[in-house]
Design an enzyme around this catalytic site. Structure first.
Site, PDB file in Angstrom:
ATOM      1  N   LEU A 172      39.903  40.723  43.001  1.00  0.00           N
ATOM      2  CA  LEU A 172      39.810  42.150  43.296  1.00  0.00           C
ATOM      3  C   LEU A 172      39.547  42.827  41.970  1.00  0.00           C
ATOM      4  O   LEU A 172      40.220  42.538  40.978  1.00  0.00           O
ATOM      5  CB  LEU A 172      41.117  42.669  43.909  1.00  0.00           C
ATOM      6  N   ASP A 173      38.574  43.732  41.925  1.00  0.00           N
ATOM      7  CA  ASP A 173      38.229  44.324  40.638  1.00  0.00           C
ATOM      8  C   ASP A 173      39.337  45.244  40.128  1.00  0.00           C
ATOM      9  O   ASP A 173      40.293  45.567  40.835  1.00  0.00           O
ATOM     10  CB  ASP A 173      36.860  45.014  40.682  1.00  0.00           C
ATOM     11  N   PHE A 174      39.191  45.672  38.894  1.00  0.00           N
ATOM     12  CA  PHE A 174      40.215  46.423  38.168  1.00  0.00           C
ATOM     13  C   PHE A 174      40.695  47.649  38.939  1.00  0.00           C
ATOM     14  O   PHE A 174      41.886  47.967  38.970  1.00  0.00           O
ATOM     15  CB  PHE A 174      39.643  46.841  36.809  1.00  0.00           C
TER      16      PHE A 174
END
Length: 257
Positions: A119-121
């Site tokens: 999951l991206d930042f």
């Protein structure tokens, strides 16, 4: 450091039936693809010698395999953690920019665990961490079509044809990306909210699909993976999976699919 092409005699080679990266995945080191990267990086030794080429087969009964200097074996306990990842954390073991990683949220565990996918930042939500590399590999492989459901709030009011394009396919630059299901939840002012189900997992896929139709994602949360949901967990909280949850995940990724 030097590379082993094959360290076994002809007689032993005939008994070796396990590729090194597959053995590592079964031991719970990481997914098979990640294990291949670790081998290429020179982080794996067999009987004290560094291996950097793929294709080597080992005899689990006779050969000592170490990753980053630590021995691995099939007897390692399998661990499965469901984490509600908050925004502001990276889904990696280490970050070269010093940003906090999701592993810092689960504390010291009896075995090393790794994130399943990313999951991206700026995305929050359900993240599975485990040392079961084979299961992790299957959960991420598009062949098994494990569903991942997201809640997204975007700027703009996409038209019906634009929403339908999510199903038919949207060019995101390096691929044509598809959503399995898309449902409009509400529209307020210039904002819209959607539930989106994916059966594939391209990098930043939902954000890039909305960007392709001129909408910026303001908020994104993964709420389900297969049979797993966030339940009552709050951002930063986690729990161990129950045995029946693990069994359901494994049934979702049976070889017969």
């Amino acid at each position: 450091m030097y590379t082993i092409i094959c360290i076994f005699s002809e007689g032993i080679e005939r008994r070796c039936a396990v590729r090194l990266q597959k053995y590592m995945a079964h031991c719970g080191v990481a997914s098979r693809r990640k294990c291949e990267e670790m081998i290429k990086q020179g982080r794996v030794t067999v009987n004290g010698q560094v291996v950097t080429q793929l294709g080597l087969k080992i005899d689990p009964q006779k050969d000592e395999v170490k990753v980053d200097g630590r021995p691995i074996s099939l007897e390692q306990k399998r661990l499965y953690i469901l984490l509600y990842k908050p925004r502001g954390y990276v889904t990696t073991v280490k970050d070269t920019h010093g940003r906090p990683t999701v592993l810092s949220l689960v504390g010291n565990q009896p075995v090393r665990v790794y994130p399943v996918g990313r999951l991206d930042f700026d995305t929050e939500g359900l993240l599975l961490l485990t040392n079961d590399g084979e299961l992790a590999n299957r959960l991420m492989h598009p062949r098994y079509e494990v569903e991942k459901e997201y809640y997204a709030v975007v700027e703009g009011r996409p038209s019906k044809s634009q929403i339908q394009a999510f199903i038919e396919g949207i060019d995101i630059g390096d691929a044509i990306a598809h959503a399995h299901k898309v449902r409009l939840l509400w529209q307020k002012g210039d904002n819209s909210a959607f539930k989106i189900v994916l059966r594939e997992g391209r990098n930043r896929q939902i954000r890039r699909m909305f960007e392709a139709i001129g909408c910026r994602v303001k908020f994104l949360r993964r709420e389900r993976m297969g049979n797993l949901t966030l339940g009552d967990l709050k951002p930063g909280q986690w729990r161990y999976l129950k045995d029946d949850e693990v069994m359901q995940l494994k049934r979702l990724t049976e070889v017969s699919k």
